[in-house]
Motif scaffolding. Structure first.
Motif, PDB file in Angstrom:
ATOM      1  N   THR A  79       0.741  -1.137  -0.061  1.00  0.00           N
ATOM      2  CA  THR A  79       0.030  -0.113   0.077  1.00  0.00           C
ATOM      3  C   THR A  79       0.984   1.089   0.002  1.00  0.00           C
ATOM      4  OG1 THR A  79      -1.748  -1.168   1.315  1.00  0.00           O
ATOM      5  CG2 THR A  79      -1.963   1.414   1.283  1.00  0.00           C
ATOM      6  N   PRO A  80       0.910   1.933  -1.164  1.00  0.00           N
ATOM      7  CA  PRO A  80       1.700   3.305  -1.105  1.00  0.00           C
ATOM      8  C   PRO A  80       1.311   4.233  -0.135  1.00  0.00           C
ATOM      9  CG  PRO A  80       0.905   2.811  -3.063  1.00  0.00           C
ATOM     10  CD  PRO A  80      -0.068   1.854  -2.072  1.00  0.00           C
ATOM     11  N   ARG A  92       6.903   5.901   8.466  1.00  0.00           N
ATOM     12  CA  ARG A  92       8.083   5.001   7.966  1.00  0.00           C
ATOM     13  C   ARG A  92       7.448   3.987   6.935  1.00  0.00           C
ATOM     14  NH1 ARG A  92      11.618   0.696  11.486  1.00  0.00           N
ATOM     15  NH2 ARG A  92      13.069   0.313   9.943  1.00  0.00           N
ATOM     16  N   VAL A  93       8.186   3.634   5.892  1.00  0.00           N
ATOM     17  CA  VAL A  93       7.405   2.428   4.978  1.00  0.00           C
ATOM     18  C   VAL A  93       8.203   1.341   5.273  1.00  0.00           C
ATOM     19  CG1 VAL A  93       6.778   4.345   3.470  1.00  0.00           C
ATOM     20  CG2 VAL A  93       9.027   3.292   3.198  1.00  0.00           C
ATOM     21  N   VAL A  94       7.709   0.161   4.848  1.00  0.00           N
ATOM     22  CA  VAL A  94       8.130  -1.323   4.783  1.00  0.00           C
ATOM     23  C   VAL A  94       9.183  -1.375   3.611  1.00  0.00           C
ATOM     24  CG1 VAL A  94       7.335  -3.450   4.687  1.00  0.00           C
ATOM     25  CG2 VAL A  94       6.191  -2.176   6.018  1.00  0.00           C
ATOM     26  N   TYR A  95       8.634  -0.879   2.332  1.00  0.00           N
ATOM     27  CA  TYR A  95       9.343  -1.128   1.324  1.00  0.00           C
ATOM     28  C   TYR A  95       9.648   0.207   0.417  1.00  0.00           C
ATOM     29  CZ  TYR A  95      10.139  -2.776  -3.765  1.00  0.00           C
ATOM     30  OH  TYR A  95      10.573  -2.872  -4.957  1.00  0.00           O
ATOM     31  N   LEU A  96      10.803   0.407  -0.145  1.00  0.00           N
ATOM     32  CA  LEU A  96      10.974   1.765  -0.706  1.00  0.00           C
ATOM     33  C   LEU A  96      11.483   1.280  -2.079  1.00  0.00           C
ATOM     34  CD1 LEU A  96      12.301   5.126   0.419  1.00  0.00           C
ATOM     35  CD2 LEU A  96      13.507   4.013  -1.414  1.00  0.00           C
ATOM     36  N   LYS A  97      11.257   1.866  -3.171  1.00  0.00           N
ATOM     37  CA  LYS A  97      11.562   1.545  -4.552  1.00  0.00           C
ATOM     38  C   LYS A  97      12.212   2.984  -4.805  1.00  0.00           C
ATOM     39  CE  LYS A  97      11.881  -0.405  -8.662  1.00  0.00           C
ATOM     40  NZ  LYS A  97      12.564   0.218  -9.282  1.00  0.00           N
ATOM     41  N   ARG A 107      14.698   4.624   6.263  1.00  0.00           N
ATOM     42  CA  ARG A 107      14.772   3.426   7.253  1.00  0.00           C
ATOM     43  C   ARG A 107      13.581   2.499   6.982  1.00  0.00           C
ATOM     44  NH1 ARG A 107      14.208   3.194  12.180  1.00  0.00           N
ATOM     45  NH2 ARG A 107      12.688   4.761  12.429  1.00  0.00           N
ATOM     46  N   PRO A 108      13.640   2.255   5.545  1.00  0.00           N
ATOM     47  CA  PRO A 108      12.485   1.237   5.246  1.00  0.00           C
ATOM     48  C   PRO A 108      13.045  -0.174   5.413  1.00  0.00           C
ATOM     49  CG  PRO A 108      13.987   1.729   3.211  1.00  0.00           C
ATOM     50  CD  PRO A 108      14.246   2.764   4.350  1.00  0.00           C
ATOM     51  N   HIS A 109      12.169  -1.079   5.769  1.00  0.00           N
ATOM     52  CA  HIS A 109      12.636  -2.457   6.240  1.00  0.00           C
ATOM     53  C   HIS A 109      13.436  -3.005   5.102  1.00  0.00           C
ATOM     54  CE1 HIS A 109      10.604  -2.609   9.935  1.00  0.00           C
ATOM     55  NE2 HIS A 109       9.437  -1.984   9.330  1.00  0.00           N
ATOM     56  N   ALA A 110      12.912  -2.605   3.653  1.00  0.00           N
ATOM     57  CA  ALA A 110      13.596  -3.347   2.580  1.00  0.00           C
ATOM     58  C   ALA A 110      13.483  -2.225   1.639  1.00  0.00           C
ATOM     59  CB  ALA A 110      13.054  -4.534   1.938  1.00  0.00           C
ATOM     60  N   PHE A 111      14.446  -2.045   0.466  1.00  0.00           N
ATOM     61  CA  PHE A 111      14.323  -1.189  -0.546  1.00  0.00           C
ATOM     62  C   PHE A 111      14.777  -1.903  -2.058  1.00  0.00           C
ATOM     63  CE2 PHE A 111      18.443  -1.098   1.270  1.00  0.00           C
ATOM     64  CZ  PHE A 111      19.255  -0.948   0.178  1.00  0.00           C
TER      65      PHE A 111
END
Length: 144
Positions: A9-10, A46-51, A90-94
Motif C-alpha cells: 500500500t503506497p 516509515r515505510v516497509v518497502y521503498l523503490k 529507514r525502510p525495512h527493505a528497498f
C-alpha cells in the motif's frame, strides 16, 4: 505498479515532473512530495518497502560523447545521494534500479560505493536483469 499489484500500500511518492506527480496521486490516492532531495523524511510515516530509480542518463552507454560521466554528471549525483534519503526513511527493505552500464562507468566504483554504504545497515543483493523477461515493454538490462 508491481509493488501495488503484489499487495503493498503506497504511503507517499516523490517526483518532480508535474504530469508524473499528478499520475502518482491519481493512481495511488497518496501524496506526491515533490523533489526527493528536498524532503525531510523524518516527518513522513516509515515505510516497509521503498523503490527508488534515479535518472540514469549519466551512467548510460548511450550518453552523448560515448563517455558517461557517472556521478560527476548533471543528474548522476542523485544515484549516490539517494543513499542518505534511504538511511533517513529507514525502510525495512528497498529496491534501487539503475542502468546496467553503471557497472562499467569508472569500473563500477560508484555502484560499489553505494552498496558499501548501504551494507552498514542492510543485507544488499544485486543482479542485472533483462526487464522484458519480467513483463516490461522494453528489452533493457537494468541493475537492481
Amino acid at each position: 505498479m508491481a509493488a501495488i499489484r503484489t499487495g503493498f500500500t503506497p504511503r507517499w511518492g516523490t517526483e518532480i515532473d508535474p504530469h508524473m506527480s499528478a499520475m502518482w496521486e491519481e493512481l495511488t490516492g497518496t501524496p506526491c512530495l515533490g523533489d526527493t532531495f528536498k524532503q525531510d523524511f523524518t516527518a513522513q510515516r516509515r515505510v516497509v518497502y521503498l523503490k527508488s530509480g534515479q535518472p540514469c542518463m549519466d551512467f548510460s552507454s548511450c550518453h552523448a560523447g560515448g563517455a558517461p560521466p557517472g556521478s560527476d554528471g548533471k543528474t548522476g549525483w542523485q544515484f549516490v545521494a539517494q543513499v542518505n534519503q534511504i538511511k533517513t526513511v529507514r525502510p525495512h527493505a528497498f529496491c534501487l534500479e539503475m542502468v546496467a552500464n553503471s557497472l562499467k562507468v569508472n569500473e563500477g566504483a560508484v555502484v560499489y560505493a553505494v552498496v558499501q554504504t548501504l551494507e552498514a545497515d542492510y543485507h544488499v543483493h544485486s543482479s542485472v536483469l533483462r526487464v522484458a523477461s519480467y513483463g516490461d515493454c522494453s528489452n533493457r538490462e537494468r541493475l537492481f
